[in-house]
Design a protein around this motif. Sequence first.
Motif, PDB file in Angstrom:
ATOM      1  N   VAL A  56       8.167   6.517  17.681  1.00  0.00           N
ATOM      2  CA  VAL A  56       8.898   6.059  16.444  1.00  0.00           C
ATOM      3  C   VAL A  56       8.069   6.838  15.518  1.00  0.00           C
ATOM      4  CG1 VAL A  56       9.225   4.250  15.084  1.00  0.00           C
ATOM      5  CG2 VAL A  56       9.455   3.753  17.467  1.00  0.00           C
ATOM      6  N   SER A  57       8.789   7.738  14.576  1.00  0.00           N
ATOM      7  CA  SER A  57       8.269   8.529  13.666  1.00  0.00           C
ATOM      8  C   SER A  57       7.705   7.621  12.517  1.00  0.00           C
ATOM      9  CB  SER A  57       9.012   9.546  13.168  1.00  0.00           C
ATOM     10  OG  SER A  57       9.931   9.010  12.180  1.00  0.00           O
ATOM     11  N   PRO A  58       6.727   7.869  11.684  1.00  0.00           N
ATOM     12  CA  PRO A  58       6.398   6.989  10.439  1.00  0.00           C
ATOM     13  C   PRO A  58       7.584   7.080   9.603  1.00  0.00           C
ATOM     14  CG  PRO A  58       4.593   8.724  10.988  1.00  0.00           C
ATOM     15  CD  PRO A  58       5.803   8.875  11.696  1.00  0.00           C
ATOM     16  N   LYS A  59       8.614   7.813   9.281  1.00  0.00           N
ATOM     17  CA  LYS A  59       9.560   7.719   8.542  1.00  0.00           C
ATOM     18  C   LYS A  59      10.587   6.748   9.068  1.00  0.00           C
ATOM     19  CE  LYS A  59      11.536  11.290   6.611  1.00  0.00           C
ATOM     20  NZ  LYS A  59      12.276  12.424   6.253  1.00  0.00           N
ATOM     21  N   GLY A  96      -0.658   7.579  13.871  1.00  0.00           N
ATOM     22  CA  GLY A  96      -1.309   6.912  12.618  1.00  0.00           C
ATOM     23  C   GLY A  96      -1.536   8.250  11.827  1.00  0.00           C
ATOM     24  N   PHE A  97      -2.326   7.694  10.711  1.00  0.00           N
ATOM     25  CA  PHE A  97      -2.689   8.771   9.677  1.00  0.00           C
ATOM     26  C   PHE A  97      -1.785   9.212   8.603  1.00  0.00           C
ATOM     27  CE2 PHE A  97      -4.577  13.422   9.139  1.00  0.00           C
ATOM     28  CZ  PHE A  97      -5.323  12.831   8.166  1.00  0.00           C
ATOM     29  N   PHE A  98      -0.621   9.118   8.725  1.00  0.00           N
ATOM     30  CA  PHE A  98       0.222   9.617   7.652  1.00  0.00           C
ATOM     31  C   PHE A  98       1.643   8.752   7.575  1.00  0.00           C
ATOM     32  CE2 PHE A  98       2.152  11.622  11.321  1.00  0.00           C
ATOM     33  CZ  PHE A  98       3.482  11.753  11.192  1.00  0.00           C
ATOM     34  N   GLY A  99       2.166   9.185   6.473  1.00  0.00           N
ATOM     35  CA  GLY A  99       3.615   8.273   6.128  1.00  0.00           C
ATOM     36  C   GLY A  99       4.376   9.436   5.229  1.00  0.00           C
ATOM     37  N   TYR A 100       5.587   9.143   4.821  1.00  0.00           N
ATOM     38  CA  TYR A 100       6.427   9.871   4.180  1.00  0.00           C
ATOM     39  C   TYR A 100       6.665   9.419   2.613  1.00  0.00           C
ATOM     40  CZ  TYR A 100       7.857  12.676   8.296  1.00  0.00           C
ATOM     41  OH  TYR A 100       7.709  13.262   9.349  1.00  0.00           O
TER      42      TYR A 100
END
Length: 448
Positions: free
Chosen positions: A141-144, A181-185
């Motif tokens: 599942v991508s952060p977006k 982890g570590f990032f978002g959009y």
Amino acid sequence: MKVVKFGGSSLASAQQFQKVGKIITDDSDRRIVIVSAPGKRYDDDIKMTDLLISLAKSVTEETYNPRSLQLVMDRYEEIISELNLDKSLVETIRDGLIDLIEEYQQDEDRLMDALKASGENNNAKVMAAYLSSLGMEASYVSPKEAGMVVTNEPGNARILPEAYEKIASLRDREGILVIPGFFGYSKQGHIVTFPRGGSDITGSIIAAGVEADEYENFTDVDSIYSVNPNLVNNPREIKELTYREMRELAYSGFSVFHDEALQPVVSKGVPVCVKNTNHPEAPGTRIVGSRTVNGYPVVGIASDKGFCSINITKYLMNREVGFGRHLLEILEDEHISYEHTPSGIDNMSVIVRENQLENGNEEKILQRIRNELLVDDVQVEKDLAMVMVVGEGMAKTVGIASKATTALMEAGINIKMINQGSSEVSMMFGVDADQVDQAVTSLYHAFF
């Protein structure tokens, strides 16, 4: 339902992936998995994130260093091959990296963020494929897709409040969800990374968003210790500590769980358990809202270097309304955040991170303080370290300060400053940086 996060050392190799797979299959409550990028396999190894930083730095307006890309791919190829996963995953990762380089080639900050984030992103794809190969229903599942909407400042993302509504819907999905982890959009569609400890932050946000029963944070130690184990042999293990205690210790140098990762779980009251991937049967350390203080009033002692003190003297400072506000406004104007502000009647000190006074900032700030506040004297004292004595039991225990200062005196350590917050959860001592390890060990032996 548990959200479980695995750090870089837990995912450094195919063998580590296999340990993680067993941990997940051993507990059906572990339904959402947050992954870091591959860490070091051995002491002299290079972390995936550092390889990606080197790749980003090699990019020019026309091309990139193929050797830097290959070093990144070699790590993934090794893991994918040893796990007997479909080789097409290697090409998917390679194509994705090249696409990021082409998209952000003209924007250095965005390129750095995008490539650093790819370490976690691609590792999540590998983990989802591996769990599926074990017969589990698992999906990347991508952060977006997960709803991780963040602010648009590269390298310093903050989750936006509206993100939590979409994150909550993850509870309704079937199977095991693997999220990088570590990032978002950002709302503009850009990849934006969190500060240090970013995967811890992602795990905490997801755990809070789905209101998990527990957030398990797997690393490479059995528990959190009362002191840095590199300084003291066989230090006391902490079985349980509060959010406030963990915040103070993490801020002061405990790297097992980063301080910025606490806020989301605190707001929802989600308990955290720090455990060891290599020894998952160990109970670990629980981080909770409140605990019963038994025995030791102090739970831990931590330290951090790289501080300096801006020391200001002005006669009748205490009579001058607005002096402190004006001083902090100067720091705000120059984008300087402060850590502590111990003060006297005619003097005041502001503790800041030393690196904030680089590139001419020190001279500019001192000149503004002289000109705008008309002070008698202002100086900067460098090479300071902060030592924190932390514990919920300190507030109800007589003699804590006496025991600490006596220990430091007997060790021959000069105390530059003392500061204690109103909560009395922690007491800070400022010492010379070259004496900080000795200060920590003397305090540890005094209290434990």
